[in-house]
Design a protein around this motif. Structure first.
Motif, mmCIF file in Angstrom:
data_model
loop_
_atom_site.group_PDB
_atom_site.id
_atom_site.type_symbol
_atom_site.label_atom_id
_atom_site.label_comp_id
_atom_site.label_asym_id
_atom_site.label_seq_id
_atom_site.Cartn_x
_atom_site.Cartn_y
_atom_site.Cartn_z
ATOM 1 N N PRO A 97 2.774 -8.392 -21.274
ATOM 2 C CA PRO A 97 1.835 -7.571 -21.667
ATOM 3 C C PRO A 97 1.090 -6.731 -20.668
ATOM 4 N N CYS A 98 0.883 -7.251 -19.451
ATOM 5 C CA CYS A 98 0.186 -6.462 -18.132
ATOM 6 C C CYS A 98 1.198 -5.296 -18.176
ATOM 7 N N ASP A 99 2.263 -5.538 -17.834
ATOM 8 C CA ASP A 99 3.277 -4.233 -17.627
ATOM 9 C C ASP A 99 3.549 -3.280 -18.722
ATOM 10 N N ARG A 100 3.383 -3.864 -19.734
ATOM 11 C CA ARG A 100 3.418 -2.643 -20.891
ATOM 12 C C ARG A 100 2.031 -1.956 -20.971
ATOM 13 N N ASN A 101 0.847 -2.464 -20.583
ATOM 14 C CA ASN A 101 -0.332 -1.766 -20.361
ATOM 15 C C ASN A 101 -0.129 -0.762 -19.223
ATOM 16 N N ALA A 102 0.534 -1.034 -18.010
ATOM 17 C CA ALA A 102 0.802 -0.576 -16.731
ATOM 18 C C ALA A 102 1.531 1.008 -17.175
ATOM 19 N N PHE A 103 2.531 0.668 -18.230
ATOM 20 C CA PHE A 103 2.809 1.986 -18.685
ATOM 21 C C PHE A 103 2.012 2.922 -19.392
ATOM 22 N N LYS A 104 0.822 2.260 -20.003
ATOM 23 C CA LYS A 104 0.204 3.113 -20.509
ATOM 24 C C LYS A 104 -0.577 3.953 -19.567
ATOM 25 N N ARG A 105 -0.856 3.500 -18.448
ATOM 26 C CA ARG A 105 -1.576 3.915 -17.218
ATOM 27 C C ARG A 105 -0.643 5.130 -16.529
ATOM 28 N N LEU A 106 0.742 4.807 -16.707
ATOM 29 C CA LEU A 106 1.687 5.686 -16.110
ATOM 30 C C LEU A 106 1.615 6.980 -17.037
ATOM 31 N N ASP A 107 1.800 6.686 -18.292
ATOM 32 C CA ASP A 107 1.710 7.874 -19.471
ATOM 33 C C ASP A 107 0.595 8.667 -19.152
ATOM 34 N N LYS A 108 -0.661 8.169 -18.793
ATOM 35 C CA LYS A 108 -1.901 9.056 -18.704
ATOM 36 C C LYS A 108 -1.612 9.961 -17.294
ATOM 37 N N ILE A 109 -1.222 9.360 -16.130
ATOM 38 C CA ILE A 109 -0.709 10.007 -15.121
ATOM 39 C C ILE A 109 0.043 11.092 -15.300
ATOM 40 N N PHE A 110 1.311 10.938 -15.845
ATOM 41 C CA PHE A 110 2.235 11.858 -15.672
ATOM 42 C C PHE A 110 2.192 12.862 -16.951
ATOM 43 N N LEU A 111 1.444 12.283 -18.435
ATOM 44 C CA LEU A 111 1.628 13.101 -19.399
ATOM 45 C C LEU A 111 0.427 13.839 -19.755
ATOM 46 N N GLU A 112 -0.529 13.138 -19.273
ATOM 47 C CA GLU A 112 -2.091 13.604 -19.644
ATOM 48 C C GLU A 112 -3.138 14.012 -18.589
ATOM 49 N N ASN A 113 -2.511 14.108 -17.261
ATOM 50 C CA ASN A 113 -3.484 14.360 -16.383
ATOM 51 C C ASN A 113 -3.238 15.765 -15.853
ATOM 52 N N GLY A 114 -3.803 16.817 -16.860
ATOM 53 C CA GLY A 114 -3.598 18.142 -16.399
ATOM 54 C C GLY A 114 -2.887 18.902 -17.551
ATOM 55 N N PRO A 115 -2.851 20.311 -17.511
ATOM 56 C CA PRO A 115 -2.310 20.956 -18.427
ATOM 57 C C PRO A 115 -0.801 20.723 -18.759
ATOM 58 N N GLU A 116 0.041 20.256 -17.438
ATOM 59 C CA GLU A 116 1.510 20.169 -17.713
ATOM 60 C C GLU A 116 1.755 18.863 -17.908
ATOM 61 N N GLU A 117 2.773 18.333 -18.552
ATOM 62 C CA GLU A 117 3.419 17.203 -18.592
ATOM 63 C C GLU A 117 4.584 17.001 -17.425
ATOM 64 N N ASP A 118 4.757 15.960 -16.834
ATOM 65 C CA ASP A 118 5.649 15.777 -15.914
ATOM 66 C C ASP A 118 7.096 15.664 -16.760
ATOM 67 N N ILE A 119 7.963 16.640 -16.568
ATOM 68 C CA ILE A 119 9.227 16.797 -17.575
ATOM 69 C C ILE A 119 10.121 15.658 -17.181
ATOM 70 N N TYR A 120 10.330 15.249 -15.797
ATOM 71 C CA TYR A 120 11.124 14.204 -15.479
ATOM 72 C C TYR A 120 10.863 12.915 -15.991
ATOM 73 N N TYR A 121 9.444 12.547 -16.016
ATOM 74 C CA TYR A 121 9.094 11.354 -16.353
ATOM 75 C C TYR A 121 9.263 11.329 -18.037
ATOM 76 N N LYS A 122 8.862 12.417 -18.556
ATOM 77 C CA LYS A 122 8.719 12.368 -20.045
ATOM 78 C C LYS A 122 10.150 12.273 -20.443
ATOM 79 N N ARG A 123 11.211 12.794 -19.747
ATOM 80 C CA ARG A 123 12.688 12.782 -20.578
ATOM 81 C C ARG A 123 13.161 11.416 -20.569
ATOM 82 N N LEU A 124 12.723 10.419 -19.356
ATOM 83 C CA LEU A 124 13.179 9.262 -19.405
ATOM 84 C C LEU A 124 12.586 8.322 -20.207
#
Ligand code: SF4
Ligand code: SF4
Length: 339
Positions: A97-124
């Motif tokens: 569960p902790c590592d599932r929640n870690a992905f929730k943090r990575l999602d915020k950083i790569f997908l919601e931290n500014g106007p652009e999504e990180d396309i490389y992270y997103k496609r994986l």
């Protein structure tokens, strides 16, 4: 929907899923740790239940599957650029569960931290299904309960699995997979369980009381003396997401090459070095302060939950026995008691 599998049935399920997915799980690699006599627990491809390591915490998390250690971003030839190609691979990741929640943090950083999504992270990331491993006892250095990362909100996983002596019980939330599970197992009632108390408890400082004076506190000088800037705490952390970007030119044609990104870490020398040689966090204690504030203060100010999930890996891997959980508790005491 709940199911129960014998070990054989579960292996048949994995065999069937393996036709469509690359299945990653923690595994034990005999004597492969950097200290050669020790086993390395890390993520790798698996095809059977017997390969999955369920008794020990993995030294590294599953983040490198979605955020690779080195990743080509684009190629360039003369004046043209070509985005690095994608694969058709799809992934299933077994994680706690902790590592599932870690992905929730990575999602915020790569997908919601500014106007652009990180396309490389997103496609994986879009090609990943999570199979959460039930964890009710944790390990000595865990403090996920204090970080509110011991449970998984809204059953946000494809499957949740309880590994038992003679088989596997689970819940499936993913319509794409339900038929595969139904074909291999019998239906049962299933309710996920989570750890409710760790051996280590962390008191998070009140964010409103964290003032600029804390930046100058002598607490951080202790880490200047002890930390050796090896960066192991960064590379093992499931939520550290910093990277550096570099261009390489190919020998065959110096007007062609590629741009790639590679993991970087705030504890490592050179991380804050700027053009002209100025380095604004030379002291190792300053780097510890920066990491601490990022993990338990400024990420939370932006996203309403803290970045650290309390997995305890940074404590496990530090060669200088620096404990992040103790650092947070010391900081809280300083804030509360003004020492
Ligand atoms: S800071 Fe340490 S305890 Fe927190 S998520 Fe990273 S490795 Fe785990
Ligand atoms: S693992 Fe320990 S010694 Fe290495 S950079 Fe992190 S805090 Fe410093």
């Amino acid at each position: 929907m709940g199911f129960n599998f014998s070990k054989n049935e579960f292996n048949q399920l994995l065999e069937s899923l393996d036709q469509e997915y690359q299945i990653y799980a923690p595994v034990r690699k005999k004597k492969k740790d950097s200290f050669s006599a020790n086993d390395l627990i890390t993520y790798d491809l698996v095809k059977s239940l017997e390969e999955i390591e369920l008794t020990a915490k993995s030294k590294y998390s599953a983040k490198e599957i979605v955020f690779p250690i080195r990743e080509t971003l684009f190629h360039f030839v003369e004046g043209e650029q070509f985005m690095a190609s994608d694969t058709d691979d799809k992934y299933i990741i077994f994680l706690r569960p902790c590592d599932r929640n870690a992905f929730k943090r990575l999602d915020k950083i790569f997908l919601e931290n500014g106007p652009e999504e990180d396309i490389y992270y997103k496609r994986l990331r879009e090609k990943v299904k999570f199979f959460v491993i039930e964890c009710t006892t944790g390990f000595d250095s865990c403090f996920c309960v204090s970080m509110d990362s011991n449970t998984v909100e809204s059953r946000d996983y494809s499957a949740f699995l309880r590994f038992e002596e003679d088989g596997v019980s689970c819940e499936v939330n993913d319509q794409d997979l339900a038929a595969e599970f139904e074909a291999q197992a019998k239906e049962i009632d299933f309710e996920p369980e989570f750890i409710r108390k760790n051996k280590i408890e962390v008191n998070l400082p009140d964010r409103d009381k964290l003032t600029n004076e804390v930046f100058e506190h002598q607490l951080w000088t202790e880490y200047s003396q002890r930390c050796i800037a090896c960066g192991r705490c960064n590379t093992s952390c499931p939520t550290c997401s910093c990277f550096t970007v570099k261009d390489v030119l190919y020998d065959e044609n110096k007007k062609s090459g590629e741009r790639f990104r590679r993991w970087a870490g705030c504890h490592i020398d050179g991380f804050t070095e700027m053009a002209g040689g100025h380095n604004f966090r030379e002291e190792y204690g300053d780097r510890m302060r920066y990491k601490t504030m990022h993990k338990i203060y400024d990420f939370g100010e932006r996203f309403d939950f803290d970045m650290c999930v309390g997995c305890g890996r940074c404590d496990d891997v530090c060669p200088e026995y620096i404990s992040f959980s103790k650092c947070i508790n010391k900081l809280s005491t300083i804030i509360e008691e003004g020492v």
